[in-house]
Design a protein around this motif. Structure first.
Motif, PDB file in Angstrom:
ATOM      1  N   GLY A 170       0.808  -1.214   0.000  1.00 45.73           N
ATOM      2  CA  GLY A 170       0.000   0.000   0.000  1.00 45.73           C
ATOM      3  C   GLY A 170       0.838   1.259   0.000  1.00 45.73           C
ATOM      4  N   THR A 171       1.916   1.265   0.776  1.00 44.56           N
ATOM      5  CA  THR A 171       2.806   2.434   0.803  1.00 44.56           C
ATOM      6  C   THR A 171       3.456   2.654  -0.552  1.00 44.56           C
ATOM      7  N   ALA A 172       3.917   1.579  -1.190  1.00 43.17           N
ATOM      8  CA  ALA A 172       4.518   1.709  -2.520  1.00 43.17           C
ATOM      9  C   ALA A 172       3.509   2.265  -3.521  1.00 43.17           C
ATOM     10  N   SER A 173       2.262   1.821  -3.439  1.00 46.23           N
ATOM     11  CA  SER A 173       1.235   2.316  -4.357  1.00 46.23           C
ATOM     12  C   SER A 173       0.950   3.793  -4.129  1.00 46.23           C
ATOM     13  N   ILE A 174       0.836   4.204  -2.869  1.00 49.61           N
ATOM     14  CA  ILE A 174       0.578   5.615  -2.561  1.00 49.61           C
ATOM     15  C   ILE A 174       1.718   6.487  -3.061  1.00 49.61           C
ATOM     16  N   LEU A 175       2.957   6.052  -2.869  1.00 48.88           N
ATOM     17  CA  LEU A 175       4.103   6.838  -3.337  1.00 48.88           C
ATOM     18  C   LEU A 175       4.118   6.939  -4.862  1.00 48.88           C
ATOM     19  N   ALA A 176       3.782   5.841  -5.541  1.00 51.71           N
ATOM     20  CA  ALA A 176       3.745   5.883  -7.001  1.00 51.71           C
ATOM     21  C   ALA A 176       2.677   6.852  -7.498  1.00 51.71           C
ATOM     22  N   LEU A 177       1.512   6.853  -6.868  1.00 52.22           N
ATOM     23  CA  LEU A 177       0.456   7.778  -7.269  1.00 52.22           C
ATOM     24  C   LEU A 177       0.808   9.212  -6.908  1.00 52.22           C
ATOM     25  N   ALA A 178       1.586   9.404  -5.837  1.00 49.82           N
ATOM     26  CA  ALA A 178       2.045  10.752  -5.502  1.00 49.82           C
ATOM     27  C   ALA A 178       2.988  11.293  -6.573  1.00 49.82           C
ATOM     28  N   VAL A 179       3.801  10.426  -7.151  1.00 50.44           N
ATOM     29  CA  VAL A 179       4.653  10.842  -8.265  1.00 50.44           C
ATOM     30  C   VAL A 179       3.802  11.171  -9.486  1.00 50.44           C
ATOM     31  N   THR A 180       2.727  10.405  -9.690  1.00 54.80           N
ATOM     32  CA  THR A 180       1.871  10.622 -10.849  1.00 54.80           C
ATOM     33  C   THR A 180       1.151  11.964 -10.782  1.00 54.80           C
ATOM     34  N   HIS A 181       0.632  12.300  -9.590  1.00 58.59           N
ATOM     35  CA  HIS A 181      -0.164  13.527  -9.451  1.00 58.59           C
ATOM     36  C   HIS A 181       0.082  14.091  -8.059  1.00 58.59           C
ATOM     37  N   ARG A 182       0.760  15.231  -8.000  1.00 60.58           N
ATOM     38  CA  ARG A 182       1.173  15.775  -6.704  1.00 60.58           C
ATOM     39  C   ARG A 182       0.125  16.680  -6.067  1.00 60.58           C
ATOM     40  N   LYS A 183      -0.810  17.210  -6.840  1.00 63.52           N
ATOM     41  CA  LYS A 183      -1.794  18.145  -6.315  1.00 63.52           C
ATOM     42  C   LYS A 183      -3.069  17.400  -5.950  1.00 63.52           C
ATOM     43  N   VAL A 184      -3.318  17.267  -4.667  1.00 63.58           N
ATOM     44  CA  VAL A 184      -4.528  16.611  -4.178  1.00 63.58           C
ATOM     45  C   VAL A 184      -5.158  17.489  -3.113  1.00 63.58           C
ATOM     46  N   THR A 185      -6.451  17.290  -2.896  1.00 62.53           N
ATOM     47  CA  THR A 185      -7.155  18.028  -1.854  1.00 62.53           C
ATOM     48  C   THR A 185      -6.912  17.361  -0.498  1.00 62.53           C
ATOM     49  N   TRP A 186      -7.305  18.057   0.547  1.00 59.23           N
ATOM     50  CA  TRP A 186      -7.109  17.492   1.882  1.00 59.23           C
ATOM     51  C   TRP A 186      -7.996  16.269   2.082  1.00 59.23           C
ATOM     52  N   ARG A 187      -9.150  16.236   1.391  1.00 60.41           N
ATOM     53  CA  ARG A 187     -10.013  15.063   1.517  1.00 60.41           C
ATOM     54  C   ARG A 187      -9.366  13.848   0.867  1.00 60.41           C
ATOM     55  N   GLN A 188      -8.746  14.038  -0.307  1.00 58.78           N
ATOM     56  CA  GLN A 188      -8.047  12.925  -0.944  1.00 58.78           C
ATOM     57  C   GLN A 188      -6.907  12.431  -0.067  1.00 58.78           C
TER      58      GLN A 188
ATOM     59  N   ALA B 104      -6.770  12.626   3.160  1.00 59.57           N
ATOM     60  CA  ALA B 104      -7.349  11.942   4.319  1.00 59.57           C
ATOM     61  C   ALA B 104      -7.797  10.528   3.957  1.00 59.57           C
ATOM     62  N   TRP B 105      -8.436  10.363   2.786  1.00 58.72           N
ATOM     63  CA  TRP B 105      -8.831   9.016   2.369  1.00 58.72           C
ATOM     64  C   TRP B 105      -7.609   8.139   2.122  1.00 58.72           C
TER      65      TRP B 105
ATOM     66  N   GLY C 133      -9.519   3.793  -0.832  1.00 57.41           N
ATOM     67  CA  GLY C 133      -8.524   4.058  -1.858  1.00 57.41           C
ATOM     68  C   GLY C 133      -9.155   4.614  -3.125  1.00 57.41           C
ATOM     69  N   ALA C 134     -10.325   4.069  -3.503  1.00 56.85           N
ATOM     70  CA  ALA C 134     -11.026   4.599  -4.674  1.00 56.85           C
ATOM     71  C   ALA C 134     -11.506   6.028  -4.429  1.00 56.85           C
ATOM     72  N   LEU C 135     -11.951   6.320  -3.211  1.00 61.11           N
ATOM     73  CA  LEU C 135     -12.410   7.670  -2.898  1.00 61.11           C
ATOM     74  C   LEU C 135     -11.274   8.687  -2.950  1.00 61.11           C
ATOM     75  N   SER C 136     -10.059   8.250  -2.644  1.00 63.42           N
ATOM     76  CA  SER C 136      -8.923   9.181  -2.683  1.00 63.42           C
ATOM     77  C   SER C 136      -8.569   9.613  -4.101  1.00 63.42           C
ATOM     78  N   LEU C 137      -9.110   8.934  -5.108  1.00 61.42           N
ATOM     79  CA  LEU C 137      -8.791   9.284  -6.490  1.00 61.42           C
ATOM     80  C   LEU C 137      -9.710  10.355  -7.060  1.00 61.42           C
ATOM     81  N   LEU C 138     -10.977  10.390  -6.601  1.00 63.40           N
ATOM     82  CA  LEU C 138     -11.972  11.263  -7.226  1.00 63.40           C
ATOM     83  C   LEU C 138     -12.454  12.397  -6.337  1.00 63.40           C
ATOM     84  N   ASP C 139     -12.102  12.401  -5.048  1.00 61.45           N
ATOM     85  CA  ASP C 139     -12.551  13.441  -4.120  1.00 61.45           C
ATOM     86  C   ASP C 139     -14.075  13.578  -4.148  1.00 61.45           C
ATOM     87  N   PRO C 140     -14.828  12.519  -3.839  1.00 56.46           N
ATOM     88  CA  PRO C 140     -16.294  12.600  -3.930  1.00 56.46           C
ATOM     89  C   PRO C 140     -16.867  13.457  -2.814  1.00 56.46           C
TER      90      PRO C 140
END
Length: 491
Positions: A62-80, A82-83, A114-121
């Motif tokens: 899970g940590t490796a996946s989160i870090l990879a997605l952080a490299v992909t897109h660095r700008k996220v909201t606080w809700r993303q 938090a999820w 994890g799915a919610l952290s992608l779309l900021d619902p």
């Protein structure tokens, strides 16, 4: 001639039509850093995931996946963010708790967070979309990745061959010289053995199967994060809605029914166990087990009624808004008393017959529903409920993490051991099914009972040793306790 106006009992007013979804995906192909991060995270996850038992490998993946997605897109909201943090916390439960049933719930919930952290619902519609969009994105992301690879190596046909050749030469040199150094010095050989993981044929085959699956899921997550779908809301048109009396009369009658039930329950809530112990009263089992599930159903159905009335009740004037606050607020408050009654019934049953996983779990669900009704009350005061669906998911996630902090298997064992010390009654067969989390509590039993239970746990821990993927704090502590206090003879 003017058109006739709608009668006062007509339920047709204005509503927005269904929104239009458009999903073009990312406008740019993935760069080299993104591709490397996705490949590396998939490789780490394929090597680390212990599919056969609970362990730290889930947190590593899970940590490796989160870090990879952080490299992909660095700008996220606080809700993303938090999820995403909640997802890591849920996967981290497998590092400290050995109860497989608890970790299965955590993994299923982590898939949703994890799915919610992608779309900021922010409303129910986008939450439902967030659950299914990443799965569809896994198929759409493969052409996106392929386009990134083509762009990266366009005009340089020799680059992939060079990379493969350099990697092969480096690997051969390391293997040859490493083997020579290891055979020349025993200390260096022991260091190499500790640093290199032991791979068997089954683990290697499992990693080969997991890698493409994990890579497709990670690519789909990156695809969704970089180019999320857009939802366009059209202008408001005719919609279905209730008039004031159409919904107020049924809800008011339901309030009166709840009030009558609460009046009866007040004598039980404040009367202790005299109701069930008195002459002619029901037994503990009949009282608690016979009413808990019905009250749990009442609680869930009340949420449905509140959601329907709150969604389609009119808010055109002050009288409409006051009616919503009074009737739905009263229903939510009375539902809290029902939650208290159901919780009390389950507590009575547990005190009489002991704690089990199912009883602890349904108690946690009932308390979570109580927290949801408190959120409903807040939404009713503000007359704004769009934030309720994310709040309900946050309550469920927080409740599950709180259950993991409670350590349910040890809690169950502690309560049953306390009951045995007080009454002499215990169900050894059930306690023998608990995980290694319960070992410190079971060690408090008398020597003969303790030996019967701990020998089973010790045999299981000996037959299935942990490696770096399945390392687990609870099993480590259980092994240390069993090594210090050897189980005696089971009679």
């Amino acid at each position: 001639m003017t058109a006739p106006t709608a009668p006062a009992t007509d339920l047709a007013v204005r509503k927005p039509p269904p929104p239009t979804w458009s999903w073009r995906g990312p406008t740019r192909v993935p760069g080299a850093a993104v591709l490397v991060a996705l490949f590396a995270a998939a490789a780490v996850g394929a090597a680390a995931l212990p599919l056969d038992r609970v362990g730290v490998g889930w947190l590593i993946a899970g940590t490796a996946s989160i870090l990879a997605l952080a490299v992909t897109h660095r700008k996220v909201t606080w809700r993303q963010a938090a999820w995403g943090a909640a997802t890591l916390a849920l996967l981290g439960v497998g590092s400290v708790r050995a109860a497989a049933w608890l970790f299965v719930l955590c993994v299923l919930t982590a898939a949703i967070t994890g799915a919610l952290s992608l779309l900021d619902p922010r409303d129910l519609r986008t939450i439902l979309a967030a659950v299914v969009v990443p799965l569809a994105a896994a198929a759409r992301a493969l052409p996106w990745v392929r386009a990134g690879l083509r762009t990266r190596f366009a005009g340089r046909p020799g680059v992939p061959t060079r990379v493969v050749a350099v990697s092969a030469v480096s690997l051969v040199l390391l293997l040859v010289f490493g083997a020579l150094f290891a055979s020349a010095d025993a200390v260096f050989a022991a260091l190499v053995d500790r640093m290199l993981p032991v791979l068997d044929g089954g683990a290697f085959a499992r990693a080969l199967v997991l890698f493409p699956v994990l890579f497709a899921l990670l690519a789909g997550a990156a695809f969704t994060l970089v180019g999320p779908p857009a939802m366009t809301q059209h202008d408001q048109q005719t919609r279905f809605a209730f008039r004031r009396l159409d919904w107020a009369i049924p809800v008011a009658l339901l309030d009166l029914l709840f009030l009558a039930f609460v009046a009866v329950q007040a004598t039980v809530l404040f009367g202790g166990s005299r109701h069930v112990l008195g002459a002619g009263g029901p037994t503990f089992a009949d009282y608690a087990r016979g009413g808990f599930w019905q009250l749990l159903a009442v609680t869930g159905l009340t949420l449905v009624v509140v959601a329907i009335a709150g969604r389609w009740a009119p808010r055109t004037d002050r009288a409409d808004r006051a009616t919503i606050r009074v009737l739905l607020g009263a229903l939510a408050l009375l539902a809290l008393v029902v939650v208290a009654s159901a919780t009390y019934r389950m507590n009575v049953y547990e005190q009489a017959y002991g704690y089990t996983r199912l009883r602890v779990l349904v108690m946690a669900v009932e308390l979570g529903l109580g927290a949801v009704f408190l959120a409903v009350l807040v939404a009713g005061v503000r007359l704004r409920g769009a934030w309720l669906p994310p709040a309900v998911l946050a309550i469920a996630t927080g409740g599950l993490l709180a259950l993991a902090v409670l350590n349910p298997d040890r809690f169950i064992a502690d309560r049953n051991v306390d009951r045995y010390l007080a009454t002499g009654r215990i169900d050894l067969s059930y306690l023998g099914t608990l995980s290694a989390d319960a070992v410190p509590a079971l060690d408090r039993l008398p020597a003969d009972h303790c030996a019967c239970l701990l020998r089973r746990v010790a045999a299981d821990l000996a037959d299935r040793p942990d490696d770096w993927r399945s390392a687990n704090l609870a099993r480590h502590q259980a092994r240390a306790l069993l090594a210090r206090d050897q189980p005696g003879t089971c009679r």
